[in-house]
Motif scaffolding. Structure first.
Motif, PDB file in Angstrom:
ATOM      1  N   ASP A  37       1.401  -1.279   0.205  1.00 33.18           N
ATOM      2  CA  ASP A  37      -0.343  -0.229  -0.093  1.00 33.18           C
ATOM      3  C   ASP A  37       1.003   0.683  -0.092  1.00 33.18           C
ATOM      4  O   ASP A  37       0.601   2.538   0.057  1.00 33.18           O
ATOM      5  N   THR A  38       1.779   1.497  -0.602  1.00 34.59           N
ATOM      6  CA  THR A  38       2.872   2.390  -0.951  1.00 34.59           C
ATOM      7  C   THR A  38       3.297   2.434  -2.264  1.00 34.59           C
ATOM      8  O   THR A  38       2.928   2.139  -3.113  1.00 34.59           O
ATOM      9  N   TYR A  39       3.758   3.377  -2.521  1.00 39.68           N
ATOM     10  CA  TYR A  39       4.132   4.374  -3.610  1.00 39.68           C
ATOM     11  C   TYR A  39       5.879   4.163  -3.521  1.00 39.68           C
ATOM     12  O   TYR A  39       6.006   4.996  -4.536  1.00 39.68           O
ATOM     13  N   ARG A  40       6.282   2.548  -4.033  1.00 35.66           N
ATOM     14  CA  ARG A  40       7.993   1.910  -4.194  1.00 35.66           C
ATOM     15  C   ARG A  40       7.084   0.478  -3.797  1.00 35.66           C
ATOM     16  O   ARG A  40       6.811  -0.405  -3.806  1.00 35.66           O
ATOM     17  N   ILE A  41       8.595   0.379  -5.013  1.00 27.91           N
ATOM     18  CA  ILE A  41       8.858  -0.688  -4.836  1.00 27.91           C
ATOM     19  C   ILE A  41      10.307  -1.212  -4.253  1.00 27.91           C
ATOM     20  O   ILE A  41      11.526  -0.345  -4.299  1.00 27.91           O
ATOM     21  N   TYR A  42      10.105  -2.196  -3.241  1.00 26.00           N
ATOM     22  CA  TYR A  42      11.831  -2.065  -2.618  1.00 26.00           C
ATOM     23  C   TYR A  42      12.222  -3.792  -3.145  1.00 26.00           C
ATOM     24  O   TYR A  42      11.647  -4.842  -3.021  1.00 26.00           O
ATOM     25  N   VAL A  43      13.107  -3.249  -3.667  1.00 22.75           N
ATOM     26  CA  VAL A  43      14.705  -4.952  -4.017  1.00 22.75           C
ATOM     27  C   VAL A  43      15.227  -4.834  -3.877  1.00 22.75           C
ATOM     28  O   VAL A  43      16.607  -4.158  -3.155  1.00 22.75           O
ATOM     29  N   SER A  44      16.089  -6.621  -3.134  1.00 18.02           N
ATOM     30  CA  SER A  44      16.866  -6.525  -2.949  1.00 18.02           C
ATOM     31  C   SER A  44      17.961  -7.846  -2.647  1.00 18.02           C
ATOM     32  O   SER A  44      16.637  -8.945  -4.159  1.00 18.02           O
ATOM     33  N   GLY A  45      19.243  -8.375  -2.513  1.00 18.83           N
ATOM     34  CA  GLY A  45      19.340  -9.728  -3.104  1.00 18.83           C
ATOM     35  C   GLY A  45      20.373  -9.453  -3.187  1.00 18.83           C
ATOM     36  O   GLY A  45      21.341  -8.612  -2.123  1.00 18.83           O
ATOM     37  N   TRP A  46      21.798 -10.552  -4.122  1.00 21.97           N
ATOM     38  CA  TRP A  46      23.480  -9.838  -4.105  1.00 21.97           C
ATOM     39  C   TRP A  46      23.186 -10.707  -5.102  1.00 21.97           C
ATOM     40  O   TRP A  46      22.724 -11.657  -6.000  1.00 21.97           O
ATOM     41  N   GLY A 123      17.894  -9.807 -13.854  1.00 16.56           N
ATOM     42  CA  GLY A 123      16.614 -10.225 -13.625  1.00 16.56           C
ATOM     43  C   GLY A 123      15.577  -9.141 -14.261  1.00 16.56           C
ATOM     44  O   GLY A 123      16.012  -7.873 -14.248  1.00 16.56           O
ATOM     45  N   VAL A 124      14.443  -9.077 -14.463  1.00 15.71           N
ATOM     46  CA  VAL A 124      12.881  -7.655 -14.281  1.00 15.71           C
ATOM     47  C   VAL A 124      12.086  -8.550 -13.589  1.00 15.71           C
ATOM     48  O   VAL A 124      11.873  -9.123 -13.673  1.00 15.71           O
ATOM     49  N   ILE A 125      11.785  -7.358 -13.282  1.00 19.64           N
ATOM     50  CA  ILE A 125      10.139  -6.958 -12.249  1.00 19.64           C
ATOM     51  C   ILE A 125       9.318  -6.666 -12.751  1.00 19.64           C
ATOM     52  O   ILE A 125       9.433  -5.561 -13.522  1.00 19.64           O
ATOM     53  N   LYS A 126       7.883  -7.423 -13.387  1.00 23.57           N
ATOM     54  CA  LYS A 126       6.901  -6.748 -13.993  1.00 23.57           C
ATOM     55  C   LYS A 126       5.916  -6.582 -12.103  1.00 23.57           C
ATOM     56  O   LYS A 126       5.599  -6.513 -11.687  1.00 23.57           O
ATOM     57  N   TYR A 127       4.984  -5.245 -12.216  1.00 26.84           N
ATOM     58  CA  TYR A 127       4.563  -4.250 -11.941  1.00 26.84           C
ATOM     59  C   TYR A 127       3.257  -3.632 -11.946  1.00 26.84           C
ATOM     60  O   TYR A 127       2.780  -3.663 -14.046  1.00 26.84           O
ATOM     61  N   ARG A 128       1.781  -3.553 -11.786  1.00 19.74           N
ATOM     62  CA  ARG A 128       0.931  -2.895 -12.163  1.00 19.74           C
ATOM     63  C   ARG A 128       0.821  -1.864 -10.150  1.00 19.74           C
ATOM     64  O   ARG A 128       1.322  -2.229  -9.320  1.00 19.74           O
ATOM     65  N   ARG A 129       0.562  -1.039 -10.872  1.00 23.38           N
ATOM     66  CA  ARG A 129       0.155  -0.016 -10.171  1.00 23.38           C
ATOM     67  C   ARG A 129      -0.936   1.269 -10.105  1.00 23.38           C
ATOM     68  O   ARG A 129      -1.190   0.843 -10.962  1.00 23.38           O
ATOM     69  N   GLN A 130      -1.343   1.941  -8.441  1.00 15.46           N
ATOM     70  CA  GLN A 130      -2.957   2.588  -9.327  1.00 15.46           C
ATOM     71  C   GLN A 130      -2.056   3.990  -9.339  1.00 15.46           C
ATOM     72  O   GLN A 130      -0.973   4.258  -9.308  1.00 15.46           O
TER      73      GLN A 130
END
Length: 502
Positions: A37-46, A123-130
């Protein structure tokens, strides 16, 4: 997408490991199907480089770099998996990106950058947002005049600014772009903090500059109500921008003697401020913040536009419009003019259900009919008397207009390419702009005149529904107040009935 979700992760596509350059990598966050429910995307990994150290991880949208982070976070599990590989222990990364200004449904690309400057996709992140929610009811709506240079934008701005329900700064050449400043501010300030680009003390060491809020970060969010910094704070910024835009243009309207009806009048949605726009990023942010915005996409025969650019550069005595980037007119047509034609054609195809297509030639040759159609699209007064007054006022010659023109009169500027361009450049410009020329109704032949555009179909733009505040406490308080008001009204009605019967 659930009612309260702002961002939904549709899929995570993990690239194949390039064994020549990488030992391995992982994308831990986000997860497929996760919603926030936020206006952001958090990405983490190594990510762990083999022959060259990975120094940075980048997030991109349509090839445009959005955010970057160092690959230096402690990852004991990776060190255990690769005990003999230098740098394995500190191979983690985390980065956040705000979604304001990004497409409503699209992809984010993740790539690793090595010490030797080479890159590899991981990689690629597919998203949808309001859309960005806003609780502020704007008094004026934006009218965008989107075009490239030397397409007639100054003339259409001069005409539009004379309508009693349209406000524009009338300073020649009508390039006060205050809304675009606010949209850029909104985009920057809505982003989470990124220490790679801005140190935490940046804002008080660089007193003339400002960046993303340094306290809008993942670590601080864990100690606060997450919804405020990541949602309400951003929505408040949007409201702030819309309110200031209203006030800016209301002050201009007052100076110009334009009187607008009170907010209670239902016609208030048919009030506009108008600005020139180029095909740039912050235009999309404005369209998101104002669902009822209108847009005029202005085109001109690209061959005439090339001639006008050359003549204007000569007249002013300095080179502009990208001409410095290349060595010859031929190269300029084959790169810059070709790109302009392709971009505005792509824009029109994306926006044809909402925007109004305006040809410069129609505005010059049939001004009354063309303005009537434009004002009809805007749901404004398009009476003959209004249009006549606008044309009479705008046509008063000024030193600025004389300076702006590169032909004896506007009519002579149409089809000038037939005389101004040498045959080889005529052929080249026609060839590289052919698809756009044909779609916009321009003849490819040097002998024929432009064909009429198909009759304009008025875009059906939905009326903006009443905005509901997204703060849940505010909603509850409003509902409670409404019920209480109903109770009071009922009590008054009972008292009135008793008095009548007594």
């Amino acid at each position: 997408m659930s009612e309260n979700a702002i961002v939904e992760i549709l899929d995570i596509h993990r690239a194949e490991v390039d064994t020549e350059t990488l030992w391995g990598f992982a994308i831990d966050q986000p997860k497929k199907g996760s919603k926030t429910d936020t206006y952001r995307i958090y990405v983490s990994g190594w990510v762990l480089g083999k022959n060259s150290k990975v120094v940075e991880v980048q997030l991109l949208s349509d090839g445009r770099l959005l955010r970057k982070a160092t690959a230096s976070i402690n990852r004991p599990g990776v060190a255990k998996q690769y005990p003999k590989v230098s740098g394995a222990k500190n191979s983690g990364f985390q980065v956040e990106v705000g979604v304001i200004g990004l497409p409503l449904e699209s992809e984010l690309s993740i790539r690793a950058v090595f010490e030797n400057k080479s890159t590899v996709s991981i990689g690629v992140i597919k998203y949808r947002r309001q859309l960005l929610h806003s609780n502020y009811q704007s008094k004026l709506q934006p009218l965008l005049v989107t075009s490239s240079g030397r397409s007639g934008s100054t003339w259409i701005m001069r005409l539009l600014s004379q309508h009693p329900k349209i406000v524009a700064s009338q300073i020649y050449p009508y390039e006060i772009r205050v809304s675009q400043y606010w949209m850029q501010m909104l985009t920057i300030l809505s982003q989470p903090h990124n220490p790679v680009e801005f140190s935490p003390d940046y804002f008080y060491n660089k007193l003339r500059c400002i960046g993303p809020n340094p306290y809008n970060n993942h670590n601080l969010n864990n100690s606060l109500d997450n919804s405020w910094l990541t949602r309400e704070y951003i929505e408040n910024l949007g409201d702030f921008c819309r309110q200031n835009l209203d006030q800016f243009y209301e002050h201009i309207a007052t100076k110009q003697g334009k009187v607008f009806p009170p907010p209670s009048d239902s016609s208030k949605n048919n009030l506009y401020f108008v600005e020139k726009f180029l095909m740039i990023f912050n235009r999309k942010v404005l369209l998101e913040l104002y669902p009822q915005a209108r847009e005029i996409i202005l085109v001109r025969d690209f061959r005439d536009m090339a001639c006008s650019i050359a003549a204007f550069n000569t007249k002013r005595g300095y080179i502009a419009f990208g001409r410095k980037q290349v060595d010859s007119d031929r190269e300029y047509i084959n790169t810059v003019i070709k790109s302009i034609a392709a971009n505005i054609l792509q824009l029109w195809r994306q926006r044809k259900e909402q925007a109004y297509l305006l040809r410069y030639e129609d505005l010059i040759l049939s001004p009354e009919e063309t303005l009537s159609s434009i004002f009809d699209y805007l749901n404004l007064d398009n009476s003959n008397s209004t249009i006549s007054k606008i044309l009479e006022t705008a046509s008063e010659d000024t030193p600025q207009l004389k300076k702006h023109r590169t032909s004896a009169n506007p009519q002579e500027s149409i089809g000038r390419w037939r005389n101004d361009l040498e045959p080889s450049l005529q052929a080249l410009c026609t060839e590289v702009c052919q698809e756009a020329l044909q779609e916009f109704g321009y003849s490819l032949s040097a002998e024929e005149q432009p064909s009429p555009l198909p009759k304009t179909i008025k875009p059906q733009i939905k009326t903006e529904s009443p905005l509901t505040p997204t703060n849940s406490n505010f909603v509850k308080e409003t509902e409670s107040a409404r019920k209480r008001l109903e109770q009071i009204k009922s009590q008054f009605q009972n008292i009135r009935n008793k008095l009548k019967n007594s």
